[in-house]
Design an enzyme around this catalytic site. Structure first.
Site, PDB file in Angstrom:
ATOM      1  N   ASN A 141       1.059  -1.371  -0.046  1.00 57.10           N
ATOM      2  CA  ASN A 141       0.082  -0.039   0.204  1.00 57.10           C
ATOM      3  C   ASN A 141       0.910   1.272  -0.123  1.00 57.10           C
ATOM      4  OD1 ASN A 141      -2.151   1.671   0.219  1.00 57.10           O
ATOM      5  ND2 ASN A 141      -3.262   0.038   1.682  1.00 57.10           N
TER       6      ASN A 141
ATOM      7  N   GLY B  97     -17.490   4.110  -0.677  1.00 56.47           N
ATOM      8  CA  GLY B  97     -16.371   4.849  -0.421  1.00 56.47           C
ATOM      9  C   GLY B  97     -15.148   4.262  -1.593  1.00 56.47           C
ATOM     10  N   GLN B  98     -15.626   3.335  -2.504  1.00 54.51           N
ATOM     11  CA  GLN B  98     -14.868   2.883  -3.485  1.00 54.51           C
ATOM     12  C   GLN B  98     -14.072   4.148  -4.246  1.00 54.51           C
ATOM     13  OE1 GLN B  98     -16.178   0.700  -6.784  1.00 54.51           O
ATOM     14  NE2 GLN B  98     -14.483  -0.818  -6.608  1.00 54.51           N
ATOM     15  N   THR B  99     -12.893   4.534  -4.340  1.00 57.75           N
ATOM     16  CA  THR B  99     -12.388   5.486  -4.934  1.00 57.75           C
ATOM     17  C   THR B  99     -11.890   5.063  -6.513  1.00 57.75           C
ATOM     18  OG1 THR B  99     -10.379   5.716  -3.756  1.00 57.75           O
ATOM     19  CG2 THR B  99     -12.037   6.995  -3.042  1.00 57.75           C
ATOM     20  N   VAL B 100     -11.135   3.862  -6.404  1.00 55.52           N
ATOM     21  CA  VAL B 100     -10.419   3.231  -7.767  1.00 55.52           C
ATOM     22  C   VAL B 100     -11.583   2.488  -8.222  1.00 55.52           C
ATOM     23  CG1 VAL B 100      -8.682   2.273  -8.842  1.00 55.52           C
ATOM     24  CG2 VAL B 100      -8.180   4.020  -6.828  1.00 55.52           C
TER      25      VAL B 100
ATOM     26  N   HIS C 276     -11.313  -4.568  -5.004  1.00 57.64           N
ATOM     27  CA  HIS C 276      -9.871  -4.615  -4.378  1.00 57.64           C
ATOM     28  C   HIS C 276     -10.396  -4.774  -2.722  1.00 57.64           C
ATOM     29  CE1 HIS C 276     -10.265  -0.487  -4.307  1.00 57.64           C
ATOM     30  NE2 HIS C 276      -9.940  -0.288  -2.982  1.00 57.64           N
TER      31      HIS C 276
ATOM     32  N   HIS D 172      -8.908  -4.863   1.218  1.00 57.93           N
ATOM     33  CA  HIS D 172      -8.065  -4.424   1.915  1.00 57.93           C
ATOM     34  C   HIS D 172      -7.931  -5.687   3.186  1.00 57.93           C
ATOM     35  CE1 HIS D 172      -8.139  -0.197   0.837  1.00 57.93           C
ATOM     36  NE2 HIS D 172      -9.631  -0.496   0.653  1.00 57.93           N
TER      37      HIS D 172
END
Length: 202
Positions: free
Chosen positions: A75, A137-140, A144, A146
């Site tokens: 990260n 809240g997903q920005t990309v 994925h 975490h």
């Protein structure tokens, strides 16, 4: 609570010194020089030259484990030591759009990564978290997971980790989109961490 579609999972970014995700800045334009550009180092054994994370290219040096369908990377701005991301190789925006094989491989990979990083960091628990869509809240726009090794007291209130993940996701997006000078970890630091994790999979 916003950004908390965490399907019994946790997020892969824990508070060390402000850790980071895994992305690399685009090079700034340089004046033309007569000296040749240095040859980039070859990808680590068993790794591809680069990986896709939504619209972004990930350097293979940031990836420490890969299967035919998934990969795991360090990260750029981890929340805690060992906070990593596990992604499908195919660029898929939403969890429901994964094939059955991709879904299975993604979770098996996340489980294996979590078990090894929990031991490596002498943690006692794991958080697995998915933000599935922008309102979560997903920005990309690339699925994925975490994966975050947890220790007692790493957050004053346990659920604060979900808010922290939301903040780090937004900061990452800003950095990737605006090409802001990174003040967090360097590529060398991330490559070093990936090398250490790669060793526990060999």
């Amino acid at each position: 609570m916003p950004g908390r579609f965490s399907v019994l999972c946790s997020r892969a970014v824990l508070p060390l010194s402000p850790p980071s995700l895994f992305f690399r800045r685009l090079p700034h334009p340089r004046a033309v020089s007569s000296s040749p550009l240095p040859t980039p180092p070859p990808p680590p054994p068993g790794m591809e030259a680069s990986y896709k994370f939504g619209p972004y290219k990930i350097d293979a040096r940031e990836v420490f484990h890969a299967t035919p369908l998934s990969y795991a990377m360090v990260n750029l701005r981890p929340l805690l030591p060992g906070n990593v991301l596990v992604c499908p190789k195919r660029e898929v925006k939403r969890f429901a759009d994964l094939s059955s094989d991709e879904t299975s491989d993604l979770w098996v990979t996340a489980k294996e990564v979590g078990v090894r990083l929990e031991q490596y960091h002498k943690a006692s628990s794991l958080t697995f978290a998915i933000q599935d869509g922008p309102q979560a809240g997903q920005t990309v726009p690339h699925v994925h997971i975490h994966v975050i090794p947890r220790k007692k007291g790493d957050f004053e209130k346990n659920d604060e980790i979900y808010d922290a993940i939301d903040v780090k996701e937004r900061e990452l997006k800003e950095k990737l989109d605006l090409d802001i000078e990174r003040k967090d970890r360097s590529m060398e630091e991330m490559a070093h961490e990936a090398n250490e994790y790669r060793a526990i999979f060999s």
